[in-house]
Design a protein around this motif. Structure first.
Motif, PDB file in Angstrom:
ATOM      1  N   LEU A  26       0.449  -1.372  -0.397  1.00  0.00           N
ATOM      2  CA  LEU A  26       0.053   0.413  -0.039  1.00  0.00           C
ATOM      3  C   LEU A  26       0.930   1.810  -0.058  1.00  0.00           C
ATOM      4  O   LEU A  26       0.985   2.170  -0.527  1.00  0.00           O
ATOM      5  CB  LEU A  26      -0.818  -0.267   1.264  1.00  0.00           C
ATOM      6  N   GLN A  27       2.004   1.148   0.939  1.00  0.00           N
ATOM      7  CA  GLN A  27       3.177   1.817   1.263  1.00  0.00           C
ATOM      8  C   GLN A  27       3.887   2.564  -0.839  1.00  0.00           C
ATOM      9  O   GLN A  27       3.833   3.688  -0.887  1.00  0.00           O
ATOM     10  CB  GLN A  27       3.604   2.039   2.037  1.00  0.00           C
ATOM     11  N   GLU A  61       2.642   2.014  -3.143  1.00  0.00           N
ATOM     12  CA  GLU A  61       1.147   2.268  -4.263  1.00  0.00           C
ATOM     13  C   GLU A  61       1.275   3.933  -3.769  1.00  0.00           C
ATOM     14  O   GLU A  61       0.964   4.767  -4.754  1.00  0.00           O
ATOM     15  CB  GLU A  61       0.310   1.706  -4.142  1.00  0.00           C
ATOM     16  N   ARG A  62       1.484   3.925  -2.876  1.00  0.00           N
ATOM     17  CA  ARG A  62       0.563   5.387  -2.294  1.00  0.00           C
ATOM     18  C   ARG A  62       2.391   6.585  -2.957  1.00  0.00           C
ATOM     19  O   ARG A  62       1.871   7.964  -3.189  1.00  0.00           O
ATOM     20  CB  ARG A  62       1.101   5.635  -0.833  1.00  0.00           C
ATOM     21  N   ASP A 121      -3.278   1.480   7.819  1.00  0.00           N
ATOM     22  CA  ASP A 121      -2.411   0.675   6.536  1.00  0.00           C
ATOM     23  C   ASP A 121      -2.557  -1.300   6.918  1.00  0.00           C
ATOM     24  O   ASP A 121      -2.872  -1.605   5.776  1.00  0.00           O
ATOM     25  CB  ASP A 121      -0.992   1.100   6.586  1.00  0.00           C
ATOM     26  N   ARG A 152      -5.941  -1.949   6.517  1.00  0.00           N
ATOM     27  CA  ARG A 152      -6.214  -1.455   4.898  1.00  0.00           C
ATOM     28  C   ARG A 152      -7.086  -0.182   5.337  1.00  0.00           C
ATOM     29  O   ARG A 152      -8.352  -0.483   3.620  1.00  0.00           O
ATOM     30  CB  ARG A 152      -6.569  -3.058   4.054  1.00  0.00           C
ATOM     31  N   ARG A 186      -8.369   3.295   4.328  1.00  0.00           N
ATOM     32  CA  ARG A 186      -7.535   4.500   3.314  1.00  0.00           C
ATOM     33  C   ARG A 186      -7.705   5.856   4.020  1.00  0.00           C
ATOM     34  O   ARG A 186      -6.649   6.602   4.109  1.00  0.00           O
ATOM     35  CB  ARG A 186      -9.004   4.845   2.983  1.00  0.00           C
TER      36      ARG A 186
END
Length: 508
Positions: free
Chosen positions: A422-423, A425-426, A483, A486, A488
């Motif tokens: 996730l990080q 992608e961010r 995160d 999961r 947002r």
């Protein structure tokens, strides 16, 4: 006539080109002069080189020899100039064709018998040679695997000076070292698992959060509560090294001369655990000839400091800048170098000198002034740079008897990897690897709070007296907790858990 060939010097973890110029004059009195800001090991090369030439049955005519290592204004250190100096002398004497040396880089130390011995910093030199479009690189056999990491470069590794000269003269063929495939290194089996840790579920949760966001950790607990055991298992839940990260780590170990034999690439995250008697220079780097310290050797891995208050206060204070910036800057009169130091700091300490302050099963024998002096060894600015402060209580008997275990490294790593994805992608396109590196406008954008979150944070800052740096670190922690869930947005539950991970702030 002046013979020129190429080698390289080191500045930090990068190499710079060095041109070895050999002036070989057969008139006048014989002599040997070496210039170019050479340090002791380089000046001693003359004796090693001439002994190696004799051992390999090379006879040079009497001559006045002048060797210049250019650029003359940059320091040259180490024994890596032995081989280029010997080859330069052979070429100047007409024993090696000059055209064979064109755009060829050489490095290596010579023994008195002519054997080519391994040297430090070959990987940075190989990267430099590739960037300069070199025709090839000649290295010692002990550095062959390391140099072969660099694709697009012909790497040769002769055993001794005689074989090197025969290869350059076209009398013997050497095969180029096959380059290693630059694939993402896999996780190594560390032989350790969080399953081995009895109880301590809250601490495991805290370490999982730290691993997911790359946060620094301080564990407080009595002797025998498992602080060291927990820290040693932290690398087992960190993501595997990517190729670029592995290259960064390998360069540091290559420069420091600590790359294991026949290792081309460091494929696991380092875990460094220096003793508390370590000096300031050994911890952060430096010295007359600057070398990487423990904080740089832990780059992209874990630096574990056990019994944190027992370290010299000066050593702990010099950690402040590397922990904040992720680099170590060492300034000297002659030169300034920078070493990477983006590591996770994991520290452990007893709550008091005797170790049992706050323990319900053991009486603390420390006086208030002893406790105050013990805690005062850790400055506020240093503690502000540690994101997670977690208590590690003594393990209850029922937990010790548990044979099933819980919270395995595999399970924890899966959750950590999901949060790291996730990080990634961010932060795509940003020079950021994890939440612990968030700053400025990125922090405001990705750690925005709802109205209820602002209310909770305002109350925490007022009650706990959080500094601006501690406030920032709580927000980063809350982003990591979200995160792992999961989510947002950062909810009040995520923020509350992040605040709870600042034990020392609650004790103010």
């Amino acid at each position: 006539m002046v013979t020129r060939l190429l080698s390289g010097g080191l500045e930090g973890v990068d190499a710079f080109p060095v041109e070895v110029e050999v002036d070989f004059v057969r008139q006048g009195l014989p002599g040997f002069t070496l210039v170019g800001l050479a340090e002791a090991a380089v000046r001693e090369a003359k004796d090693r080189v001439f002994a190696a030439l004799r051992a390999c049955n090379f006879r040079l005519p009497a001559a006045r020899i002048t060797v210049n290592l250019a650029p003359a204004g940059r320091r040259k250190a180490g024994a890596s100039y032995d081989l280029p100096l010997a080859v330069g002398l052979l070429a100047a004497a007409g024993l090696i064709p000059l055209n064979k040396l064109e755009n060829l880089f050489l490095t290596g130390e010579l023994s008195l018998t002519g054997e080519i011995k391994a040297v430090s910093g070959v990987l940075p030199l190989a990267i430099l040679a590739r960037e300069k479009g070199a025709a090839g690189l000649i290295v010692p056999p002990g550095n062959a695997a390391e140099a072969a990491v660099t694709r697009g470069l012909n790497v040769f590794a002769p055993r001794n000076l005689a074989q090197c000269a025969a290869f350059l003269a076209g009398e013997e063929k050497l095969d180029a070292i096959a380059p290693l495939t630059p694939q993402s290194p896999a996780l190594r089996a560390y032989g350790l698992d969080f399953r081995d840790v009895k109880g301590q579920q809250s601490t495991k949760r805290a370490l999982e959060i730290a691993a997911a966001g790359g946060h620094n950790v301080l564990m407080l607990g009595p002797p025998g509560s498992g602080k060291t055991m927990l820290a040693q298992r932290l690398p087992t839940i960190l993501p595997p090294l990517g190729f670029e990260e592995a290259l960064e780590v390998t360069k540091i170990y290559s420069v420091a001369g600590k790359l294991p034999p026949d290792t081309g690439l460091m494929t696991t995250r380092p875990f460094r655990s220096p003793h508390h008697t370590i000096s300031d220079v050994a911890l952060v780097g430096g010295g007359a000839t600057p070398r990487p310290g423990e904080v740089s050797l832990a780059h992209r891995g874990v630096l574990f400091l056990d019994e944190l208050p027992e370290y010299r206060k000066s050593a702990l204070e010099v950690l402040r800048q590397p922990l904040e910036d992720g680099v170590v800057s060492i300034a000297r009169v002659a030169q300034s170098v920078t070493y990477p130091a983006a590591c996770m700091l994991v520290a452990a300490m007893n709550p008091c000198p005797c170790g049992y302050y706050g323990d319900t099963d053991h009486a603390c024998v420390c006086r208030p002034d002893q406790l105050a002096r013990y805690r005062a060894r850790l400055s506020g600015p240093l503690l502000d740079r540690i994101d997670v402060h977690v208590e590690v209580p003594a393990v209850p008997y029922d937990d010790l008897r548990d044979t099933k275990g819980s919270g395995t490294s595999d399970e924890m790593r899966d959750r950590v990897l999901a949060a790291r994805i996730l990080q990634q992608e961010r932060f795509a396109g940003q020079s950021i690897h994890c939440n612990a590196e968030l700053f400025g406008s990125l922090l405001e954008r990705h750690c925005a709070l709802e109205a209820a979150g602002h209310t909770l944070m305002r109350a925490a800052v007022k009650r706990l007296g959080l500094s601006a740096r501690a406030y920032t670190r709580v927000l980063r922690l809350a982003r990591t907790v979200a995160d792992l869930a999961r989510a947002r947005a950062i909810s009040t539950e995520h923020l509350a858990e992040a605040i709870a991970l600042r034990v020392l702030d609650r004790e103010k």
